[in-house]
Design a protein around this motif. Structure first.
Motif, mmCIF file in Angstrom:
data_model
loop_
_atom_site.group_PDB
_atom_site.id
_atom_site.type_symbol
_atom_site.label_atom_id
_atom_site.label_comp_id
_atom_site.label_asym_id
_atom_site.label_seq_id
_atom_site.Cartn_x
_atom_site.Cartn_y
_atom_site.Cartn_z
ATOM 1 N N GLU A 1 19.846 1.621 -0.724
ATOM 2 C CA GLU A 1 19.679 3.076 -0.662
ATOM 3 C C GLU A 1 21.027 3.781 -0.671
ATOM 4 O OE1 GLU A 1 17.550 3.884 2.870
ATOM 5 O OE2 GLU A 1 15.640 3.098 2.146
ATOM 6 N N GLY A 2 22.005 3.193 0.035
ATOM 7 C CA GLY A 2 23.289 3.845 0.178
ATOM 8 C C GLY A 2 24.291 3.496 -0.902
ATOM 9 N N LEU A 3 24.389 2.202 -1.245
ATOM 10 C CA LEU A 3 25.394 1.742 -2.190
ATOM 11 C C LEU A 3 24.905 1.754 -3.630
ATOM 12 C CD1 LEU A 3 26.831 -1.357 -0.265
ATOM 13 C CD2 LEU A 3 27.758 0.960 -0.354
ATOM 14 N N GLY A 4 23.600 1.829 -3.831
ATOM 15 C CA GLY A 4 23.062 1.741 -5.176
ATOM 16 C C GLY A 4 22.748 0.309 -5.560
ATOM 17 N N ASN A 5 22.492 0.099 -6.832
ATOM 18 C CA ASN A 5 22.047 -1.211 -7.326
ATOM 19 C C ASN A 5 23.233 -1.990 -7.883
ATOM 20 O OD1 ASN A 5 19.771 -2.973 -7.825
ATOM 21 N ND2 ASN A 5 20.116 -2.609 -10.011
ATOM 22 N N GLY A 6 24.255 -2.173 -7.047
ATOM 23 C CA GLY A 6 25.443 -2.897 -7.479
ATOM 24 C C GLY A 6 25.298 -4.396 -7.332
ATOM 25 N N LEU A 7 26.388 -5.113 -7.598
ATOM 26 C CA LEU A 7 26.354 -6.574 -7.618
ATOM 27 C C LEU A 7 25.895 -7.157 -6.289
ATOM 28 C CD1 LEU A 7 27.096 -9.082 -9.361
ATOM 29 C CD2 LEU A 7 29.333 -9.032 -8.237
ATOM 30 N N LEU B 1 29.165 -1.409 -18.840
ATOM 31 C CA LEU B 1 28.492 -0.803 -17.701
ATOM 32 C C LEU B 1 28.428 0.709 -17.876
ATOM 33 C CD1 LEU B 1 30.366 -2.815 -14.934
ATOM 34 C CD2 LEU B 1 27.916 -2.995 -15.384
ATOM 35 N N SER B 2 27.299 1.304 -17.544
ATOM 36 C CA SER B 2 27.180 2.760 -17.574
ATOM 37 C C SER B 2 27.964 3.347 -16.402
ATOM 38 C CB SER B 2 25.714 3.178 -17.474
ATOM 39 O OG SER B 2 25.199 2.855 -16.188
ATOM 40 N N ASP B 3 28.184 4.680 -16.453
ATOM 41 C CA ASP B 3 28.876 5.328 -15.342
ATOM 42 C C ASP B 3 28.114 5.143 -14.033
ATOM 43 O OD1 ASP B 3 30.836 6.124 -17.048
ATOM 44 O OD2 ASP B 3 30.551 8.281 -16.768
ATOM 45 N N ALA B 4 26.780 5.208 -14.100
ATOM 46 C CA ALA B 4 25.975 5.019 -12.885
ATOM 47 C C ALA B 4 26.152 3.602 -12.345
ATOM 48 C CB ALA B 4 24.498 5.288 -13.183
ATOM 49 N N GLU B 5 26.184 2.617 -13.236
ATOM 50 C CA GLU B 5 26.380 1.233 -12.798
ATOM 51 C C GLU B 5 27.773 1.031 -12.225
ATOM 52 O OE1 GLU B 5 23.538 -1.503 -15.625
ATOM 53 O OE2 GLU B 5 25.331 -0.644 -16.549
ATOM 54 N N ILE B 6 28.770 1.653 -12.845
ATOM 55 C CA ILE B 6 30.129 1.525 -12.329
ATOM 56 C C ILE B 6 30.245 2.181 -10.962
ATOM 57 C CG2 ILE B 6 32.536 2.235 -12.689
ATOM 58 C CD1 ILE B 6 32.077 1.814 -15.683
ATOM 59 N N THR B 7 29.593 3.328 -10.790
ATOM 60 C CA THR B 7 29.592 3.984 -9.477
ATOM 61 C C THR B 7 29.024 3.056 -8.420
ATOM 62 O OG1 THR B 7 29.400 6.194 -10.442
ATOM 63 C CG2 THR B 7 28.712 5.943 -8.143
ATOM 64 N N ASP B 8 27.925 2.378 -8.741
ATOM 65 C CA ASP B 8 27.323 1.443 -7.793
ATOM 66 C C ASP B 8 28.278 0.297 -7.468
ATOM 67 O OD1 ASP B 8 25.090 3.018 -7.833
ATOM 68 O OD2 ASP B 8 23.883 1.665 -9.076
ATOM 69 N N GLN B 9 28.969 -0.241 -8.490
ATOM 70 C CA GLN B 9 29.910 -1.332 -8.240
ATOM 71 C C GLN B 9 31.064 -0.854 -7.368
ATOM 72 O OE1 GLN B 9 28.700 -4.039 -9.058
ATOM 73 N NE2 GLN B 9 27.311 -3.492 -10.736
ATOM 74 N N VAL B 10 31.594 0.325 -7.668
ATOM 75 C CA VAL B 10 32.722 0.852 -6.905
ATOM 76 C C VAL B 10 32.317 1.083 -5.452
ATOM 77 C CG1 VAL B 10 34.245 2.845 -6.617
ATOM 78 C CG2 VAL B 10 33.919 1.845 -8.883
ATOM 79 N N MET B 11 31.133 1.650 -5.231
ATOM 80 C CA MET B 11 30.656 1.851 -3.862
ATOM 81 C C MET B 11 30.600 0.519 -3.116
ATOM 82 S SD MET B 11 29.803 4.959 -2.707
ATOM 83 C CE MET B 11 28.353 4.863 -1.649
ATOM 84 N N SER B 12 30.088 -0.516 -3.775
ATOM 85 C CA SER B 12 29.973 -1.830 -3.128
ATOM 86 C C SER B 12 31.346 -2.414 -2.823
ATOM 87 C CB SER B 12 29.183 -2.791 -4.024
ATOM 88 O OG SER B 12 27.849 -2.359 -4.176
#
Length: 452
Positions: free
Chosen positions: A81-87, A239-250
């Motif tokens: 919920e918080g970090l998104g669907n990252g690795l 990676l899309s911007d949304a996917e990169i955002t999720d990875q960066v958050m993680s």
């Protein structure tokens, strides 16, 4: 399936609450008590049930079979919920592609470049201390790891918002843990805690989005983590911007929170064991050039420093409790596990079993001087295991070793008067109340600057 075994229930469950109270009051003691009741033990948190896997061989089975035991359950649901669907949080179906793309940012050949940035940021951070300062150790370690994580990830980006990021990540981390034990309807109420959590997350996403947009606009082709993620491609698909955002958050969350906790615990235990502290000082005085930070090329000679970090990862694993979800009906050592069941595994629980680690509460870096732990290669799991093992394990241990060596070469830290330290389990196992006084050191072996 063979012989079907009944899964024992942990004692002490209360009506309606289940084991929620001991999990809130002293979760570490509660977890460590469970192996006495079985290799798999059933607990309840409110109306929800979970299976705690207590045997290291069974934990290894869960970690290696991530198709059957997928990431999920209260811990990862709240993180997702918080970090998104990252690795670190994505389900099995998304993991392989994400791993291939993000792996390019953590190749071994990139570590010397990352370590150079780490050494610079660590040296600047501890260089701001003054002799006789009283510091909040966890906060200072979070500042160090935040600066190094941001510098390795966002080269050329101003760090004026660093303080805000630290505050927001602290609010976010505590919010995730609280929401693990909160019924879903309560998570949506406009309480002060829920509002702080949502506002902190929104600010984090906005800040990261702005940095990604800036990197794309500049067309950065650098060696920092973000530039590598932006350039990563798998059969022409990036990676899309949304996917990169999720990875960066993680990566930010893991890089800022977990390594800081490891360093803070290391400084705490070294101060309580002067003999081990003296050995650390002797090593860094002989290896690290006087007045200079520890660097990547010195890591092979910082053997005792590395053992201190490994022992802290055992004694106080930052990721102390995690959850998985069974994706199909299966079994563990004859225990039936239904599809949809939540499984809990705890590195802390495994690392504190006396059958694996004699005198498990003792801080003993020499456990890792080449001896094995009763031949059990699955007995140390601070980074998980299998295909879902933490992708940044080498990154994190490199940063922690360089930071501890640089601090020890320049400073001696001792507890401030009246200090009482206790574990504070949230999503990361932090030392609460750790304040220390700094004393500047002089190199006891001046020849280090000539021989290192």
């Amino acid at each position: 399936m063979g012989i079907v075994r009944t899964i024992p229930r942990a004692p002490g469950a209360l009506p309606l609450l289940g084991h929620a109270l001991p999990l809130r009051r002293d979760p570490l003691a509660f977890l460590v008590s469970l192996p006495a009741h079985g290799d798999v033990v059933r607990i309840k948190v409110g109306p929800a049930a979970a299976l705690v896997v207590c045997d290291p061989d069974l934990v290894q089975k869960v970690l290696l079979d991530d198709r059957t035991f997928d990431k999920g359950g209260p811990f990862f649901e709240r993180l997702r919920e918080g970090l998104g669907n990252g690795l670190g949080t994505c389900p099995h179906g998304d993991h392989r592609r994400q791993r291939r793309l993000t792996q390019q940012a953590f190749q071994a050949r990139r570590m010397p470049s990352y370590a150079q940035v780490m050494s610079k940021e660590i040296a600047e951070a501890v260089g701001r201390w003054s002799d006789g300062d009283t510091i909040d150790v966890l906060t200072d370690m979070q500042t160090i790891t935040a600066r190094t994580t941001m510098a390795t990830m966002f080269a050329g980006t101003a760090d004026a918002s660093l303080t805000g990021l630290l505050v927001d990540f602290d609010v976010f981390s505590h919010g995730v843990y609280k929401r693990m034990f909160m019924p879903p309807p309560l998570q949506k109420l406009p309480t002060p805690g829920n509002r702080r959590y949502q506002q902190a997350r929104a600010r984090l996403l906005q800040a990261i989005g702005s940095i990604i947009e800036s990197h794309r606009a500049r067309g950065d082709k650098g060696e920092d983590l973000l530039s590598t993620l932006l350039a990563a491609s798998d059969d022409g698909q990036g990676l899309s911007d949304a996917e990169i955002t999720d990875q960066v958050m993680s990566f930010l969350y893991a890089g800022m929170e977990t390594t800081a906790a490891v360093l803070a615990w290391a400084l705490h235990h070294l101060a309580r064991h002067p003999d081990l502290e003296a050995r650390l000082h002797a090593e860094v005085d002989a290896v690290v050039p006087d007045g200079a930070p520890a660097t990547f090329d010195l890591l092979p000679r910082l053997e005792f420093t590395g053992r201190v970090i490994t022992e802290i990862l055992r004694l106080h694993s930052p990721g102390w409790m995690l959850t998985r979800i069974a994706t199909t009906d299966t079994e563990l050592a004859g225990h039936p596990v239904k599809k949809g069941a939540t499984l809990v595994y705890s590195p802390y629980l495994i690392h504190h079993q006396a059958t694996l680690y004699p005198d498990p509460e003792r801080f003993d870096p020499d456990r890792w001087d080449g001896r094995t732990t009763r031949g059990r290669t699955n007995a140390l799991i601070p980074f998980g295991g299998g295909a879902r093992k933490c992708i940044a394990d080498t990154f994190g241990t490199t940063e922690a070793t360089l930071a501890l060596a640089t601090i020890a070469a320049r400073w001696r830290l001792e507890p401030a008067p009246g200090t009482t330290v206790r574990p504070a389990p949230t999503t990361v196992l932090n030392p609460y109340g750790l304040t220390m006084r700094t004393t500047a050191r002089t190199t006891s072996n001046p020849a280090a600057s000539r021989t290192a």
